[in-house]
Design an enzyme around this catalytic site. Structure first.
Site, PDB file in Angstrom:
ATOM      1  N   LYS A  64      36.635  32.835   4.723  1.00 24.30           N
ATOM      2  CA  LYS A  64      36.289  33.768   3.649  1.00 24.30           C
ATOM      3  C   LYS A  64      35.643  33.062   2.464  1.00 24.30           C
ATOM      4  O   LYS A  64      34.805  33.642   1.765  1.00 24.30           O
ATOM      5  CB  LYS A  64      37.536  34.538   3.213  1.00 24.30           C
ATOM      6  CG  LYS A  64      38.037  35.523   4.269  1.00 24.30           C
ATOM      7  CD  LYS A  64      36.982  36.561   4.636  1.00 24.30           C
ATOM      8  CE  LYS A  64      37.517  37.635   5.558  1.00 24.30           C
ATOM      9  NZ  LYS A  64      36.496  38.669   5.881  1.00 24.30           N
ATOM     10  N   TYR A  84      41.570  31.367   8.000  1.00 27.08           N
ATOM     11  CA  TYR A  84      41.140  32.599   7.339  1.00 27.08           C
ATOM     12  C   TYR A  84      40.580  32.292   5.956  1.00 27.08           C
ATOM     13  O   TYR A  84      39.491  32.756   5.588  1.00 27.08           O
ATOM     14  CB  TYR A  84      42.320  33.563   7.235  1.00 27.08           C
ATOM     15  CG  TYR A  84      41.986  34.871   6.567  1.00 27.08           C
ATOM     16  CD1 TYR A  84      41.234  35.839   7.221  1.00 27.08           C
ATOM     17  CD2 TYR A  84      42.427  35.154   5.274  1.00 27.08           C
ATOM     18  CE1 TYR A  84      40.920  37.051   6.612  1.00 27.08           C
ATOM     19  CE2 TYR A  84      42.125  36.356   4.651  1.00 27.08           C
ATOM     20  CZ  TYR A  84      41.371  37.303   5.327  1.00 27.08           C
ATOM     21  OH  TYR A  84      41.069  38.486   4.710  1.00 27.08           O
TER      22      TYR A  84
END
Length: 255
Positions: free
Chosen positions: A158, A154
């Site tokens: 990002k 994640y």
């Protein structure tokens, strides 16, 4: 009516932050294109807002091509894209730390968060090029600026969204296009995305306390605290803003 006469496509729009963005856009006069893989909730939201429903798996390039073709057939010109669709990966049973992380899970997270953003930007630029203007807003995360040992995929995805936003902004400017691209970096915002992480019952309350311990404002944010910035970046009030990143995290990155 700051978005009157504008059309906005929002990905991951069926619930959570995406749905809140759609409602905020509609309230400001925009025609909203609701996209998601959740057909029931997505179609219901589009009907509620008088918008357009399109099923879209953001990691599938053929899906993007089909959706853009359908909008053209309907005579819909795209002014705004919000690349909001995202997954954390935690909760699918696979470890997400750098040592034990599963490659398939790593790819699955990047497929939605990063590939989806790349494809969204690609086809939005092409759709907006005809008129030479538009606004692309990419949802990154506070995790895109810090390390997250328990959610490596994640955080990586990002961080890449943050960087790609700047690349898109520079590319459009070099092309002589008035197409702006900016990223928003929310901290802990209470949406269904957090459900697998927080759990239920007393464990959930303990998890909320733990996750907000490092936030000066000592609480989760709400989608409604993000949407005003999204509206601003979508509107003509931010026409000199591109390649920028905005942090909404209750002060967590301040120190």
């Amino acid at each position: 009516m700051r978005l009157k006469h504008k059309t906005a496509l929002v990905t991951g729009a069926a619930r959570g932050l995406g749905a809140a963005i759609c409602r905020a856009f509609a309230a400001e006069g925009a025609q909203v294109v609701v996209t998601d893989v959740d057909e029931t909730a997505g179609a219901a939201l589009a009907a509620e807002l008088g918008g357009i429903w399109q099923r879209l798996d953001v990691g599938d390039e053929d899906n993007w091509i089909a959706v853009m073709a359908q909008l053209r057939e309907r005579g819909v010109a795209l002014d705004i894209l919000v690349n909001n669709a995202g997954v954390i990966g935690i909760g699918d049973g696979a470890p997400q730390d750098p040592e034990h992380g599963d490659l398939a899970s790593w790819h699955a997270v990047h497929r939605i968060n990063l590939d989806g953003t790349f494809l969204g930007c690609k086809y939005a630029i092409r759709a907006m090029r005809e008129r030479g203007r538009g606004s692309i807003i990419n949802m990154s995360s506070r995790a895109g600026l810090i390390g997250v040992p328990a959610a490596a995929a994640y955080a990586s995805s990002k961080a890449a969204v943050r960087n790609h936003t700047k690349t898109v902004a520079l590319y459009c400017a070099q092309q002589g296009l008035d197409i702006r691209c900016n990223s928003i970096h929310p901290g802990s915002i209470m949406t269904p995305l957090w459900d697998p992480v927080l759990g239920e019952g007393s464990a959930r309350e303990a998890a909320i306390t733990a996750f907000t311990a490092g936030t000066p404002m000592a609480r989760f944010g709400t989608p409604e605290e993000i949407t005003p910035l999204v509206v601003l970046l979508a509107s003509d009030e931010s026409t000199y803003t591109t390649g920028a990143e905005f942090h909404i995290d209750g002060g967590a990155l301040a120190g």
